[in-house]
Each structure stands twice: as C-alpha cells, then as structure tokens.
Write a protein that holds these residues in place. Structure first.
Motif, short mmCIF file in Angstrom:
data_model
loop_
_atom_site.label_atom_id
_atom_site.label_comp_id
_atom_site.label_asym_id
_atom_site.label_seq_id
_atom_site.Cartn_x
_atom_site.Cartn_y
_atom_site.Cartn_z
N ARG A 103 -20.76 -19.33 43.84
CA ARG A 103 -20.19 -20.67 43.85
C ARG A 103 -19.58 -21.07 42.52
O ARG A 103 -18.97 -22.10 42.39
CB ARG A 103 -21.27 -21.71 44.21
CG ARG A 103 -21.97 -21.48 45.53
CD ARG A 103 -21.09 -21.89 46.69
NE ARG A 103 -20.27 -20.78 47.16
CZ ARG A 103 -20.73 -19.80 47.92
NH1 ARG A 103 -21.95 -19.76 48.31
NH2 ARG A 103 -19.92 -18.83 48.30
N THR B 230 -18.95 -25.73 39.31
CA THR B 230 -18.82 -25.35 40.71
C THR B 230 -17.88 -26.35 41.35
O THR B 230 -17.44 -27.30 40.70
CB THR B 230 -20.17 -25.40 41.44
OG1 THR B 230 -20.57 -26.76 41.53
CG2 THR B 230 -21.22 -24.60 40.70
N ALA B 231 -17.59 -26.16 42.63
CA ALA B 231 -16.71 -27.09 43.32
C ALA B 231 -17.34 -28.47 43.40
O ALA B 231 -16.66 -29.46 43.62
CB ALA B 231 -16.39 -26.57 44.71
N ALA B 232 -18.66 -28.56 43.22
CA ALA B 232 -19.32 -29.85 43.35
C ALA B 232 -19.51 -30.55 42.02
O ALA B 232 -19.73 -31.75 41.97
CB ALA B 232 -20.68 -29.67 44.03
N GLY B 233 -19.44 -29.83 40.91
CA GLY B 233 -19.67 -30.48 39.63
C GLY B 233 -20.06 -29.47 38.57
O GLY B 233 -20.02 -28.27 38.81
N LEU C 101 -14.12 -21.17 47.28
CA LEU C 101 -14.16 -22.58 46.99
C LEU C 101 -15.46 -22.91 46.32
O LEU C 101 -16.49 -22.61 46.81
CB LEU C 101 -14.02 -23.39 48.27
CG LEU C 101 -13.73 -24.81 47.91
CD1 LEU C 101 -12.26 -24.98 47.73
CD2 LEU C 101 -14.25 -25.71 48.98
#
Lengths: 159, 489
Positions: A102, A126-129, A159
């Motif tokens: 990730r 990562t894609a989330a933060g 992603l």
C-alpha cells in the motif's frame, strides 16, 4: 500484545523534543506580557499572571523533563518484507501496521533543529495518508527510505 | 484511440455567461442601486448599462470558450484554458478514477453533457468540461478508458446487468431521508435568532399558556413541519429520481436525477469498500442504503457514491451478486448478514465483551454531562437537562449493542453506530493501514481499540475489543497481505 517492533529511534530525538518543548512553553508564555501589562496599568488582580506563569512552568517541565524521554522509550519501528510496523504513544499506546503493497511513496525530511543533530524523519505515504518515523540518524533514514521503496516497488497502477 | 484537440459545445458560451452573471449578480445589483441613488432613476442608463454588461459578459464567455481546448495525447487528457492566465492540465488516464456525466436542464434541451474527470487525491474534480456533445463525450470516454472492452451507448443503456428504482422505493427513500429534520432545525434556529435580535423576552410560562389557549398554533407548526418534510422528500425525489445502476465489464455505473441527470461511472478496482447504512428512520422499516467507498472522491464530498438507495436485506445478496460479485461474501455469511441486518440480534457477527458495556455507556455519558452542566445551572428550565446525560448513556449502550465484526476469507465485516447503523465490508487488500491501540484503563481490563484507513480517506474502527481479537486481526492482515499481490481484486 505481540512482541514489540525491534528498532528504536535515535536517542538524540529526546534532545530535539526537549528543545521543541522549551519553544512550546515560550509560545505559551506570550499571554503573560498583556497579563502583566493589565496588572500594572489597569490594576487587575495579581493572581492572573501568577496562575498563568505557574501553568506555563508546569507545562514546560512536563514537555522537557517528562514527555520526550517517555516518548522515546515507547517509539519502536520495524520494516519487514511485507509490512511496516510502528509503535508509539505515552497514554494511548498505538501499534500501526502498513502493508508494504500500500506504500505509495517515501520521503525523508529535516527541520533546522533536526539537521543540527544530524537527524531526519521518514515519511511513509499511502493512499489514505502519511505515517512518520521521527528522528533517525540521517544515513539510517536514507537507507530506510530506499529499502522501503525497493520493497514496495512503488508502481503507478497500485492505489 | 486518438482524440484530436477540440473546443466545447457552443452552448459552453451561454453556460459561462450564465455562471458569471450568477456570480456577479450581487455586486451588479449593488452597483445598480448605488447608481440609482446617485444619479436618479433613468431608463436610458439602465438599458445601455444592462446591454453593455451583457455584451462584456458574452465576450468573456466567448473568449473562455475559445481558449478552452481539450484533447487526448499519449494516453493523457490535456486541457488548456484561461483567458488572462493560460493554464494547461495534463491528466494521465491511469490516474483517472471516474468520469462522471451530468446534465442540467439546458443540457437536456440540447442533448449535451457536462463531463467531470475525477482523480485520486484532491477534493474537487480534476477537470470539468461544462458542455460536450454526446458524441464527443462517448469518444472521450473511450479514449480514456484503460480497458477498451465495451462500448458505452449514452445514458439509458441496455447491455450488461441493470436495475431501476421503483417510484414507491424512491418515495420511501425521500420520505425517510431525514432532510426534513435539517430543514426544520435550521428554520427554527433562524426564527430563534430573529426573536433574540428583536429582543423579545419571553416569559415561558405565559408563552406556553398562550399557546395552550390558541391550540391552532400547534396545528400550524405541525403543518409547517409537514410541508418542510414534503419539500425535503420532493428534493430527494428530484435528485435521485429514475435511479438506475448497471454493470459493464470493469465499470459500475449509476444514473439518477429527474431534471438534472447525473451519471457516475466507477472502475470496480477503485472501490475500496461497500457499506450498508441503516438510517434511524429507515432501520425500523427494514431498509438500508448501499454506498461505495470510492478512492476517487475526497473527504469533502459528503455524498458517498450510492450504489443503491433503498434495499431490503433480501435484496442485498442479489445486488452484490449482480453488480459487485467481487464483494460477495460466501453464502453462509451472506444469509446471516441478511438476518442480522434487520434483526437486532447478532447471530453471525462477533460481539463486544460485556466488560465493554459500561465503558460505552460512560463514554457517551460524560461528554453530554459536561455540555449540559452549564445548561442545568444557568438556563431557566435547565433542570430538564438532567435527563440529557442519561440519554447519552443510553445511546452509548445502543452503540455497544450494535457493534460487531466478522472475518471471512479476505473480507472484514464491521458494524458500528454513530447515528445511523453502518455495516461495512472491507477486503483486506484495500486496507491502507491498520492500527491497534489502548489507553491505561483499557490495558487494565485487557481491551484494545482498532481502526483502519481506506484510500477513500475514511476510517473505520471499534473501541474495546479483547486484546486477543486485536492480535488476530493483525495476524489476519499479515497473512492476507502475504498472499495478495499489490493491486487488489
């Protein structure tokens, strides 16, 4: 909980955090100036600045003498083939797992203070933060960054 | 596939004109009023001024249209725009998450669409092409679709699997949207502020007896609430009317709206999780909304992509099988999920340990207690605030009661309640990070909290699960991660 992650961050992190703590306390002390002024010119009660000062001093003691040491004590990290494992926190002890697949990109960053001590922070996005490993020795941080990138094989499709 | 450089549909000029007019409406009005005050009212000035401003705006619209050029080159959408400052955006098609088509009323008259191109990161669409002919839009879509395996034929598609919302369902969806509550609250608070401004000091006892004498007022209020509710319902009906969902190869597509048609098209591999939301009004009726956690939408857009507005537990299996087989859980769990969605009994989800019960109640009790303390002390009639913390505590118990989780192969099913009860299905591959943590109180009784982050910028979690479960979940993610290659599904 499982055994802790194996690596510690650099012990000089404590010094950096202590200096930052001093600055934080100094910022908090700014309201003292108008408070003293109000006491002198408008005869406000004396306990207002005194209370403020006591709070600032206590805060400074906690931020300099107590927290950096505890924070350093708790901070652990470990980079493995499949995941990055972080542990931190004084009151709330938190263990974070970032799957290697990730990871989008990895940066190292240095503030002025950090540079003075030859330290750097690794930032894993990562894609989330983003997640940070604070205060590693420069060369260790650089090596860690490169090895995470290699392990993650950061690619455009993921992603 | 190539897509040569071209301009927007000519209607784009009109759209820019109207938008600028709308944006400038207030300043123009102010200017007009001040002019009238200074020079007195003169028909001649009004007309020449109006015509002049319109011409200027039209010229602006024309220039923006003229300067707006878009094309696809080397697998990237390139947009050049700007009258005074030129701007050139390049969006590689691998970065494109979704291409949405929108139709306003004007658009529908001329059979054109507005195209929004969304990418990951950033909260607003990367590029908006306000007026594109249907033909161009389809060509653009094909040029930007990574897998060119299907041909899309505009709006009402016939190929693939397809489902349409009935009017009864639509009405129910609107009626239970709770939008009326928001309207009522805002209007009440507005009226309240107004009363305060006027400086009306209300003698409450007098006020209530006055109302009691004029019971008609109560009916009036009920009528107003009813009308607001009707308006909110109508709003939702217009927004989500003629809702259809269809699946074409690797894309799922939702189309809705009575006047303004919106088309949302999402590549399935961008879907991070599926969630079933049971609103407070919908849960008793046994309905829930199925939403998609999509990586292309920022946190700002409050609306998650709605896969299906109003589903019954029975339909869940059908909908997931038909449209998102990737998220279809094994039949056994699926059937139990069905029953647990409408029963409040949790048969398949694992529940929190009983020691967590008190913690949930207290966790909701204390914040409300702190807030209502000043109310209790200082406000007249504040004594009634005594019950608020206890209501908070009950609410906490309710949360405790609904919380649950379950692991099935590579799927984590998680349920929790804030106001609505949400059940979310997360594949291990879309978990961006996973954290387990505890504070000293939790450590004393052997509990931890966990949370996970998704690329849709949402996070889900549960407080107060046993340590052993936390360890299990971490282990599950580790082994799952070792098996799946990067790029899930």
């Amino acid at each position: 909980m499982q055994s802790q992650p194996s690596e510690r961050i650099d012990w000089r992190a404590v010094k950096v955090w202590q200096i930052q703590g001093v600055f934080k306390a100094l910022t908090m002390a700014i309201p003292l100036v108008p408070a003293v002024f109000l006491v002198r010119e408008f005869s406000w009660p004396l306990w207002v600045p005194v209370l403020l000062a006591v709070v600032v001093i206590l805060y400074g003691i906690v931020e300099v003498a107590l927290l950096p040491r505890l924070r350093w004590e708790r901070w652990r990290y470990q980079v493995q083939q499949e995941e990055i494992d972080l542990q931190r926190g004084i009151w709330f002890i938190k263990r974070t797992l970032i799957p290697m697949g990730r990871v989008q990109h990895v940066d190292t960053r240095q503030g002025i203070l950090m540079r003075r001590y030859g330290l750097a922070t690794v930032i894993i996005s990562t894609a989330a933060g983003a997640h940070q490993i604070p205060a590693l020795r420069e060369d260790i941080a650089g090596g860690l960054r490169d090895s995470i990138v290699r392990l993650a094989q950061v690619s455009d499709d993921v992603l | 596939m190539s897509f040569e450089s071209r301009r927007l549909h000519l209607l784009g000029i009109a759209l820019v004109f109207l938008k600028t007019l709308k944006d400038l409406f207030l300043p123009l009005l102010l200017f007009l009023v001040s002019q009238v005050f200074q020079r007195g009212y003169s028909l001649f000035w009004l007309i020449t001024g109006g015509v002049g401003v319109s011409l200027l705006l039209l010229a602006w619209g024309f220039l923006s249209w003229y300067r707006f050029i878009y094309y696809v080159k080397d697998g990237a959408l390139i947009v050049e725009q700007g009258v005074l400052a030129r701007k050139r955006s390049i969006i590689p098609r691998t970065r494109i998450q979704a291409i949405d088509l929108n139709q306003g009323i004007l658009h529908r008259l001329f059979n054109i669409v507005s195209v929004r191109v969304e990418t990951a990161g950033g909260n607003k669409p990367e590029a908006t092409l306000v007026a594109v002919s249907r033909h161009d839009a389809n060509a653009l879509r094909q040029a930007l679709t990574v897998y060119d395996e299907h041909k899309e034929e505009g709006y009402e598609e016939t190929g693939g699997v397809y489902k349409r919302l009935s009017f009864k369902e639509l009405f129910l969806f609107g009626a239970t949207s709770g939008g009326a509550l928001g309207l009522v609250l805002s209007i009440f608070s507005g009226a309240w502020a107004l009363l305060d401004d006027v400086g009306l000091e209300l003698d409450w006892l007098l006020y209530f007896s006055w109302v009691g004498e004029r019971i008609n007022i109560v009916f009036l209020i009920i009528l107003v609430i009813f009308i607001l509710w009707l308006l909110a319902t109508l709003g939702v009906i217009f927004k989500y009317g003629r809702f259809t969902v269809s699946r074409h190869g690797d894309r799922i597509q939702m189309t809705y709206g009575l006047l303004q048609r919106t088309q949302v098209s999402i590549p399935v591999r961008r879907i991070q999780a599926v969630r079933m939301v049971e609103g407070i009004l919908r849960q008793p009726l046994g309905y829930f909304t199925i939403q998609l956690e999509n990586a292309g939408y920022g946190t700002q857009s409050a609306e998650k992509a709605i896969l299906w507005p109003l589903a019954r537990p029975k339909e869940l299996k059908f909908i997931l099988q038909k449209f998102l087989p990737e998220f279809n859980l094994e039949a056994s769990l699926e059937t139990t999920l069905e029953t647990t969605l409408h029963n409040t009994l949790h048969t398949s989800l694992e529940r929190l340990p009983q020691i967590a019960r008190r913690r949930y109640a207290l966790r909701s009790f204390f914040p409300v207690f702190l807030v209502s303390l000043p109310v209790f002390i200082w406000l007249p009639w504040g004594n009634f605030a005594v019950i608020l913390p206890f209501l908070g505590g009950l609410w906490g118990l309710w949360k405790f009661h609904d919380a649950g989780w379950s692991l099935k192969d590579n799927m984590l099913v998680l349920r929790c309640r804030s106001f609505a009860r949400t059940t979310v299905i997360v594949p291990s591959g879309s978990i961006q990070s996973f954290a387990v943590g505890s504070n000293p109180f939790q450590r004393r009784v052997g509990l931890v909290s966990f949370s996970l982050e998704l690329a849709s910028k949402s996070h889900f979690g549960l407080a107060d699960i046993p340590v052993s479960v936390g360890v299990n979940l971490m282990g599950w993610l580790r082994t799952r991660q070792a098996k799946t290659t990067p790029g899930r599904l």
